[in-house]
Design a protein around this motif. Structure first.
Motif, PDB file in Angstrom:
ATOM      1  N   HIS A  63      33.137  72.142  45.539  1.00 28.66           N
ATOM      2  CA  HIS A  63      34.668  72.663  45.056  1.00 28.66           C
ATOM      3  C   HIS A  63      34.227  72.429  43.109  1.00 28.66           C
ATOM      4  O   HIS A  63      34.936  74.250  42.306  1.00 28.66           O
ATOM      5  CB  HIS A  63      35.489  72.163  45.646  1.00 28.66           C
ATOM      6  CG  HIS A  63      36.715  73.107  43.995  1.00 28.66           C
ATOM      7  ND1 HIS A  63      37.682  73.845  43.924  1.00 28.66           N
ATOM      8  CD2 HIS A  63      37.391  71.817  43.431  1.00 28.66           C
ATOM      9  CE1 HIS A  63      38.315  73.997  43.552  1.00 28.66           C
ATOM     10  NE2 HIS A  63      38.439  72.713  42.351  1.00 28.66           N
ATOM     11  N   TYR A  64      33.196  71.984  43.383  1.00 27.21           N
ATOM     12  CA  TYR A  64      33.036  71.555  41.773  1.00 27.21           C
ATOM     13  C   TYR A  64      32.180  72.753  40.973  1.00 27.21           C
ATOM     14  O   TYR A  64      31.498  72.474  39.503  1.00 27.21           O
ATOM     15  CB  TYR A  64      32.936  69.736  41.633  1.00 27.21           C
ATOM     16  CG  TYR A  64      34.587  69.710  41.384  1.00 27.21           C
ATOM     17  CD1 TYR A  64      35.373  69.444  40.397  1.00 27.21           C
ATOM     18  CD2 TYR A  64      34.957  68.614  42.299  1.00 27.21           C
ATOM     19  CE1 TYR A  64      36.625  68.832  41.014  1.00 27.21           C
ATOM     20  CE2 TYR A  64      36.155  68.541  43.262  1.00 27.21           C
ATOM     21  CZ  TYR A  64      37.030  68.250  41.872  1.00 27.21           C
ATOM     22  OH  TYR A  64      38.310  67.898  42.002  1.00 27.21           O
ATOM     23  N   GLY A  65      31.477  73.214  41.645  1.00 25.52           N
ATOM     24  CA  GLY A  65      30.679  74.158  41.281  1.00 25.52           C
ATOM     25  C   GLY A  65      29.283  73.804  41.232  1.00 25.52           C
ATOM     26  O   GLY A  65      27.889  74.234  41.962  1.00 25.52           O
ATOM     27  N   ARG A  66      29.037  72.302  40.378  1.00 21.93           N
ATOM     28  CA  ARG A  66      27.227  72.216  40.213  1.00 21.93           C
ATOM     29  C   ARG A  66      27.026  70.638  40.908  1.00 21.93           C
ATOM     30  O   ARG A  66      26.135  69.951  41.039  1.00 21.93           O
ATOM     31  CB  ARG A  66      27.222  71.154  38.704  1.00 21.93           C
ATOM     32  CG  ARG A  66      26.421  72.042  37.803  1.00 21.93           C
ATOM     33  CD  ARG A  66      25.991  71.904  36.785  1.00 21.93           C
ATOM     34  NE  ARG A  66      26.904  70.538  35.806  1.00 21.93           N
ATOM     35  CZ  ARG A  66      26.590  69.675  35.528  1.00 21.93           C
ATOM     36  NH1 ARG A  66      25.007  68.980  36.156  1.00 21.93           N
ATOM     37  NH2 ARG A  66      26.958  68.492  34.581  1.00 21.93           N
ATOM     38  N   ILE A  67      28.032  70.160  42.424  1.00 19.12           N
ATOM     39  CA  ILE A  67      27.539  69.390  42.783  1.00 19.12           C
ATOM     40  C   ILE A  67      26.386  70.023  44.221  1.00 19.12           C
ATOM     41  O   ILE A  67      27.109  70.783  44.540  1.00 19.12           O
ATOM     42  CB  ILE A  67      28.957  68.709  43.736  1.00 19.12           C
ATOM     43  CG1 ILE A  67      29.596  68.978  42.220  1.00 19.12           C
ATOM     44  CG2 ILE A  67      28.589  67.888  44.060  1.00 19.12           C
ATOM     45  CD1 ILE A  67      29.049  67.570  41.665  1.00 19.12           C
ATOM     46  N   GLU A  68      26.001  69.488  44.641  1.00 17.40           N
ATOM     47  CA  GLU A  68      24.349  69.437  45.523  1.00 17.40           C
ATOM     48  C   GLU A  68      25.005  68.915  46.625  1.00 17.40           C
ATOM     49  O   GLU A  68      24.890  67.454  46.656  1.00 17.40           O
ATOM     50  CB  GLU A  68      23.573  69.558  44.831  1.00 17.40           C
ATOM     51  CG  GLU A  68      22.340  70.233  45.661  1.00 17.40           C
ATOM     52  CD  GLU A  68      20.886  70.205  45.674  1.00 17.40           C
ATOM     53  OE1 GLU A  68      20.181  69.797  46.707  1.00 17.40           O
ATOM     54  OE2 GLU A  68      20.181  70.194  44.418  1.00 17.40           O
TER      55      GLU A  68
END
Length: 233
Positions: A63-68
């Protein structure tokens, strides 16, 4: 050359003392999200990894985009699995699949939600300026301790000593751990030279039981004006 700094957030699905604690809503967002947001707010961290065996937690990270998200194998997700083994799995995965080799790993436990803005970067800078193998977040405590031998209590302080006059001791608060990657590959998070990083009482909040969670809710409600987007202002 820019240092490659990996933020590692471990969040396995199984929790016996407080089931589902990492996805319980604290102030309207999952507990896990506080550590993810804190990592995103860093200006120094170059990659953020969420390691989990749980689909819901991996979805929260997405949901937070830059989290892998990296799915952790079941063998590293039971009660006996160590954080060190989860980090080692992550480093191996990144090296094999992405040829990514971080210089430094910043461990952010999801059970510690309260880190003020700038806390992580200040700790990283403190570490980078040192020759330490690792850094751990600590808080100062003063205790009136003693031993129980047989039926009796033997104080380790002079009778009448006030708590505020006791010598300070320091304990891990769980808010941040920083290690050089080569130390981790040697099978330890700490190494021999451990740099302490002194935090405040907010940083020391570590949620493991329902009572811990209830206390965090009260702190969040009382100090609501100091929180925004999952971080202390």
């Amino acid at each position: 050359m820019e240092k490659q700094i990996l933020a590692f957030v471990p969040a396995r699905g199984g929790s016996k003392r407080l089931p589902g604690k990492n996805i319980k809503l604290l102030g309207g967002i999952p507990l896990l999200a506080y550590s993810l947001i804190a990592a995103l707010n860093s200006r120094i961290i170059t990659k953020i990894v969420l390691s989990s065996d749980d689909d819901t937690m991996l979805a929260i990270g997405g949901h937070y985009g830059r989290i892998e998200g990296i799915r952790r194998p079941d063998s590293l997700s039971d009660d006996k699995a160590t954080t060190l083994s989860a980090i080692a799995h992550c480093l191996e995965y990144l090296e094999v699949h992405q040829a990514y080799r971080p210089d430094i790993v910043v461990l952010l436990q999801p059970t510690c939600p309260f880190r003020e803005n700038g806390y992580i970067d200040a700790a990283i800078n403190c570490f980078l300026e040192s020759d330490a193998h690792s850094l751990i977040g600590v808080c100062e405590e003063k205790y009136k301790l003693g031993e129980i031998r047989g039926k009796y209590f033997y104080p380790q302080y002079k009778e009448g000593t006030r708590k505020q006059d006791m010598p300070a001791v320091y304990r891990e608060n769980g808010s941040i751990y920083i290690s050089r990657s080569h130390i981790i590959k040697e099978g330890t998070l700490f190494g021999k030279k451990i740099l302490p990083y002194l935090g405040n009482k907010f940083n020391a909040v570590n949620i493991d039981t329902q009572l811990d969670f209830d206390s965090a809710e009260m702190i969040l409600e009382k100090y609501a004006d100091q929180f925004k987007g999952g971080a202390i202002q």
